[in-house]
Design a protein around this motif. Structure first.
Motif, PDB file in Angstrom:
ATOM      1  N   ALA A  97     -64.585   7.236  36.515  1.00 56.27           N
ATOM      2  CA  ALA A  97     -66.196   6.520  35.637  1.00 56.27           C
ATOM      3  C   ALA A  97     -65.597   4.974  35.156  1.00 56.27           C
ATOM      4  CB  ALA A  97     -66.937   7.235  35.216  1.00 56.27           C
ATOM      5  N   CYS A  98     -67.098   4.384  35.700  1.00 54.14           N
ATOM      6  CA  CYS A  98     -66.991   3.071  34.679  1.00 54.14           C
ATOM      7  C   CYS A  98     -67.591   3.923  33.260  1.00 54.14           C
ATOM      8  CB  CYS A  98     -67.624   2.139  35.446  1.00 54.14           C
ATOM      9  SG  CYS A  98     -67.415   1.514  36.946  1.00 54.14           S
ATOM     10  N   VAL A  99     -66.719   3.091  32.472  1.00 49.27           N
ATOM     11  CA  VAL A  99     -66.748   3.221  30.608  1.00 49.27           C
ATOM     12  C   VAL A  99     -67.705   2.799  30.262  1.00 49.27           C
ATOM     13  CG1 VAL A  99     -65.501   4.512  28.897  1.00 49.27           C
ATOM     14  CG2 VAL A  99     -64.661   5.507  30.776  1.00 49.27           C
ATOM     15  N   THR A 100     -68.715   2.856  30.050  1.00 51.31           N
ATOM     16  CA  THR A 100     -68.834   1.886  28.715  1.00 51.31           C
ATOM     17  C   THR A 100     -69.377   1.441  27.412  1.00 51.31           C
ATOM     18  OG1 THR A 100     -71.187   2.582  28.366  1.00 51.31           O
ATOM     19  CG2 THR A 100     -71.175   1.881  30.775  1.00 51.31           C
ATOM     20  N   PRO A 101     -69.346   0.543  26.641  1.00 48.26           N
ATOM     21  CA  PRO A 101     -69.534   0.759  25.053  1.00 48.26           C
ATOM     22  C   PRO A 101     -69.585   2.013  24.486  1.00 48.26           C
ATOM     23  CG  PRO A 101     -69.893  -1.545  25.852  1.00 48.26           C
ATOM     24  CD  PRO A 101     -69.514  -0.726  27.214  1.00 48.26           C
ATOM     25  N   ALA A 102     -71.342   1.968  25.484  1.00 44.08           N
ATOM     26  CA  ALA A 102     -71.599   3.431  24.931  1.00 44.08           C
ATOM     27  C   ALA A 102     -71.512   4.954  25.097  1.00 44.08           C
ATOM     28  CB  ALA A 102     -73.245   3.340  25.545  1.00 44.08           C
ATOM     29  N   ASP A 103     -70.592   4.540  25.721  1.00 44.68           N
ATOM     30  CA  ASP A 103     -69.586   5.743  25.927  1.00 44.68           C
ATOM     31  C   ASP A 103     -68.519   6.735  25.014  1.00 44.68           C
ATOM     32  OD1 ASP A 103     -71.647   6.641  28.159  1.00 44.68           O
ATOM     33  OD2 ASP A 103     -69.687   5.201  29.755  1.00 44.68           O
ATOM     34  N   LEU A 104     -68.655   5.275  24.157  1.00 41.82           N
ATOM     35  CA  LEU A 104     -67.479   5.178  22.855  1.00 41.82           C
ATOM     36  C   LEU A 104     -67.703   4.966  21.909  1.00 41.82           C
ATOM     37  CD1 LEU A 104     -64.677   2.612  25.586  1.00 41.82           C
ATOM     38  CD2 LEU A 104     -64.529   5.278  24.376  1.00 41.82           C
ATOM     39  N   LEU A 105     -69.179   4.801  21.645  1.00 39.53           N
ATOM     40  CA  LEU A 105     -69.863   4.452  20.690  1.00 39.53           C
ATOM     41  C   LEU A 105     -69.146   5.567  19.680  1.00 39.53           C
ATOM     42  CD1 LEU A 105     -71.424   2.679  18.970  1.00 39.53           C
ATOM     43  CD2 LEU A 105     -73.165   3.398  19.837  1.00 39.53           C
ATOM     44  N   ASP A 106     -69.525   6.697  19.750  1.00 40.86           N
ATOM     45  CA  ASP A 106     -69.011   7.829  18.714  1.00 40.86           C
ATOM     46  C   ASP A 106     -67.763   7.707  18.261  1.00 40.86           C
ATOM     47  OD1 ASP A 106     -71.821   8.588  19.047  1.00 40.86           O
ATOM     48  OD2 ASP A 106     -71.346  10.094  19.924  1.00 40.86           O
TER      49      ASP A 106
END
Length: 250
Positions: A97-106
């Protein structure tokens, strides 16, 4: 680990947990990441997703096209052990996947909360252990952000703590001075003045409030992290004296 368990690895957290736990306990499945290739089969009017294109095939696709603030996370593969130390061919669990900052925020929020932050240090205009009533002291500090390089869910990231607010407590019972800047020399507009209107022995305490940000390593955009952290620093005791006025004959 059963085939059903393999199919249930949908989230990045579940996938990273499976990789981290590979080869341990009673699990007979080993997980790893590798770029997913789409191989064109010369003899057939079809394509095949594979870990690598074998002889007789051509690569038709070799990864994702992610934007500049994202990270290309390679596909997740599973190898299942068989009796007699045999292994099945690698099985594709997730195409990546293309991981975005939103995916890593938690995950970034948790990491920032645990991040060690060195206190901003107080510097005085004149490094001495005394001051004069009403002249007081002019403290300042450094506003350099603190950085942490780490990996979250298989993605390299940078987390930084940025100083946002400074509370200067003179320690004499008078009101603290709150600034959004680190201060400056006594003769500049950003100077902080703690006057000390009465004699005594006092220590200045600085409480710095830090905000968190993170970005995927190598990308340009910083993303804010919820919450904040605080640190404190205190000076040595400062003796505040009354100024004595004397008439001196010329």
């Amino acid at each position: 680990m059963s085939k059903d368990s393999v199919d249930m690895l949908g989230s990045l957290e579940e996938q990273q947990a499976a990789i981290d736990g590979s080869g341990g306990g009673d699990s007979d499945v080993t997980y790893f990441r590798a770029t997913v290739h789409q191989c064109w089969l010369r003899d057939l009017d079809a394509t095949l997703l594979a870990e690598a294109c074998e002889e007789g095939t051509e690569i038709a696709y070799d990864g994702l096209d992610c934007d500049e603030d994202s990270y290309e996370l390679a596909g997740l593969w599973a190898v299942t052990d068989q009796p007699g130390d045999a292994q099945r061919p690698a099985e594709l669990v997730d195409e990546g996947a293309c991981v975005t900052p939103a995916d890593l925020l938690d995950a970034a929020t948790r990491e920032f909360k645990a991040m060690p932050i060195d206190p901003a240090q107080i510097a005085l205009h004149a490094e001495r252990d005394w001051a004069i009533v009403n002249f007081g002291v002019h403290p300042r500090t450094d506003d350099t952000p603190q950085m942490l390089d780490t990996t979250l869910l298989g993605v390299p990231v940078q987390i930084r703590a940025v100083p946002a607010e400074y509370t200067w407590d003179p320690g004499d019972g008078t009101e603290a001075v709150v600034t959004d800047h680190p201060g400056g020399p006594w003769d500049t507009p950003t100077a902080i003045h703690l006057p000390y209107p009465a004699p005594g022995t006092y220590s200045v305490t600085l409480t710095t409030t830090w905000h968190g940000q993170f970005r995927i390593t190598g990308t340009p955009t910083w993303t804010d992290v919820p919450g904040q952290a605080t640190t404190t620093d205190t000076t040595y005791p400062i003796e505040v004296h009354d100024a004595e006025v004397r008439l001196v004959q010329p």
